[in-house]
Design a protein around this motif. Sequence first.
Motif, PDB file in Angstrom:
ATOM      1  N   ALA A  35     -38.606   9.894  -1.939  1.00 47.35           N
ATOM      2  CA  ALA A  35     -39.448  10.983  -2.457  1.00 47.35           C
ATOM      3  C   ALA A  35     -39.273  11.119  -3.965  1.00 47.35           C
ATOM      4  N   ARG A  36     -38.050  10.944  -4.422  1.00 46.80           N
ATOM      5  CA  ARG A  36     -37.777  11.021  -5.862  1.00 46.80           C
ATOM      6  C   ARG A  36     -38.511   9.898  -6.603  1.00 46.80           C
ATOM      7  N   ILE A  47     -40.185  16.904  -7.107  1.00 48.47           N
ATOM      8  CA  ILE A  47     -40.350  16.438  -5.734  1.00 48.47           C
ATOM      9  C   ILE A  47     -40.966  17.608  -4.975  1.00 48.47           C
ATOM     10  N   ASP A  48     -42.068  17.352  -4.268  1.00 49.34           N
ATOM     11  CA  ASP A  48     -42.666  18.409  -3.463  1.00 49.34           C
ATOM     12  C   ASP A  48     -42.630  18.009  -1.990  1.00 49.34           C
ATOM     13  N   THR A  49     -43.117  18.879  -1.140  1.00 51.36           N
ATOM     14  CA  THR A  49     -43.045  18.604   0.293  1.00 51.36           C
ATOM     15  C   THR A  49     -43.945  17.452   0.715  1.00 51.36           C
ATOM     16  N   ALA A  50     -45.016  17.200  -0.014  1.00 55.94           N
ATOM     17  CA  ALA A  50     -45.861  16.039   0.311  1.00 55.94           C
ATOM     18  C   ALA A  50     -45.120  14.737  -0.001  1.00 55.94           C
ATOM     19  N   HIS A  51     -44.334  14.707  -1.088  1.00 58.10           N
ATOM     20  CA  HIS A  51     -43.508  13.518  -1.368  1.00 58.10           C
ATOM     21  C   HIS A  51     -42.507  13.314  -0.230  1.00 58.10           C
ATOM     22  N   LEU A  52     -41.895  14.402   0.216  1.00 58.68           N
ATOM     23  CA  LEU A  52     -40.921  14.296   1.304  1.00 58.68           C
ATOM     24  C   LEU A  52     -41.595  13.817   2.591  1.00 58.68           C
ATOM     25  N   LEU A  53     -42.771  14.369   2.901  1.00 58.36           N
ATOM     26  CA  LEU A  53     -43.504  13.954   4.097  1.00 58.36           C
ATOM     27  C   LEU A  53     -43.838  12.467   4.037  1.00 58.36           C
ATOM     28  N   HIS A  54     -44.323  12.007   2.906  1.00 59.38           N
ATOM     29  CA  HIS A  54     -44.689  10.596   2.742  1.00 59.38           C
ATOM     30  C   HIS A  54     -43.473   9.706   2.984  1.00 59.38           C
ATOM     31  N   SER A  55     -42.366  10.051   2.370  1.00 61.10           N
ATOM     32  CA  SER A  55     -41.150   9.252   2.511  1.00 61.10           C
ATOM     33  C   SER A  55     -40.621   9.296   3.944  1.00 61.10           C
ATOM     34  N   VAL A  63     -39.542  10.429  13.152  1.00 62.04           N
ATOM     35  CA  VAL A  63     -40.565  11.302  12.585  1.00 62.04           C
ATOM     36  C   VAL A  63     -41.956  10.783  12.954  1.00 62.04           C
ATOM     37  N   ARG A  64     -42.183   9.487  12.806  1.00 66.49           N
ATOM     38  CA  ARG A  64     -43.482   8.914  13.181  1.00 66.49           C
ATOM     39  C   ARG A  64     -43.786   9.177  14.651  1.00 66.49           C
ATOM     40  N   GLY A  65     -42.744   9.146  15.478  1.00 66.15           N
ATOM     41  CA  GLY A  65     -42.909   9.377  16.906  1.00 66.15           C
ATOM     42  C   GLY A  65     -43.304  10.802  17.257  1.00 66.15           C
ATOM     43  N   ALA A  66     -43.145  11.725  16.333  1.00 68.56           N
ATOM     44  CA  ALA A  66     -43.520  13.118  16.586  1.00 68.56           C
ATOM     45  C   ALA A  66     -45.028  13.329  16.510  1.00 68.56           C
ATOM     46  N   PHE A  67     -45.739  12.351  15.989  1.00 66.66           N
ATOM     47  CA  PHE A  67     -47.187  12.460  15.845  1.00 66.66           C
ATOM     48  C   PHE A  67     -47.868  11.802  17.035  1.00 66.66           C
ATOM     49  N   TYR A  78     -53.815   8.644   4.111  1.00 70.39           N
ATOM     50  CA  TYR A  78     -54.200   9.770   3.262  1.00 70.39           C
ATOM     51  C   TYR A  78     -53.177   9.977   2.145  1.00 70.39           C
ATOM     52  N   LEU A  79     -51.904   9.853   2.485  1.00 70.85           N
ATOM     53  CA  LEU A  79     -50.852  10.033   1.476  1.00 70.85           C
ATOM     54  C   LEU A  79     -50.900   8.942   0.413  1.00 70.85           C
ATOM     55  N   VAL A  80     -51.281   7.737   0.806  1.00 71.80           N
ATOM     56  CA  VAL A  80     -51.451   6.665  -0.178  1.00 71.80           C
ATOM     57  C   VAL A  80     -52.584   7.028  -1.127  1.00 71.80           C
TER      58      VAL A  80
END
Length: 186
Positions: A35-36, A47-55, A63-67, A78-80
């Motif tokens: 994220a950094r 660093i914001d929460t979208a950076h953390l989500l992307h990472s 985490v991917r499995g939660a979706f 979308y994050l890209v």
Amino acid sequence: MSARHTQQPAAERGAHRTDQGARLTDELVAVVAGARRRAVRDGDRQIDTAHLLHSLLESDPEVRGAFEGPQAARLLGYLVQRAIGYGLRWRGTVEGSGARPVPSGPEGWSPTAVSAMDVAYARAERRGDACARGLDLLAAITADPGSRAVEVLGRTGVDVRALAARIDAVAAVEECAAGGGCGVAR
């Protein structure tokens, strides 16, 4: 030959290296480092929460499995897009500051990202773990309806309440498997 010094954004200087770094799993340390790097590459000051989500999505299979279904792939796409221009409207703003005073926290982190890390640590502590994990951080960044991560999730069609329920279900199963009780009346 003299050393050359350049001014780096706070996110690149390794901000948030308090004792909290010891409260992260190795995997989550890598997420924070990613994220950094993303914040620096995007030219963001924090660093914001979208950076953390992307990472998190890039590096944590749990985490991917939660979706559900193709949500993780759609979200990564979308994050890209955000990284190549979508996030320009956020540049120069502080996530989570709104009308509220900006809480003091580590330099180079948005107030909302700092709060999310604190919530992730609290989740780990309630579970009896010394370290926060990726799902803890995902739960934390989705808990704040005003976070950039929640905005991104909404734009990609992710039902944040359903996601939170899936994360809580995983946590309940893990607690049951660890002998913490399954909530079954006998």
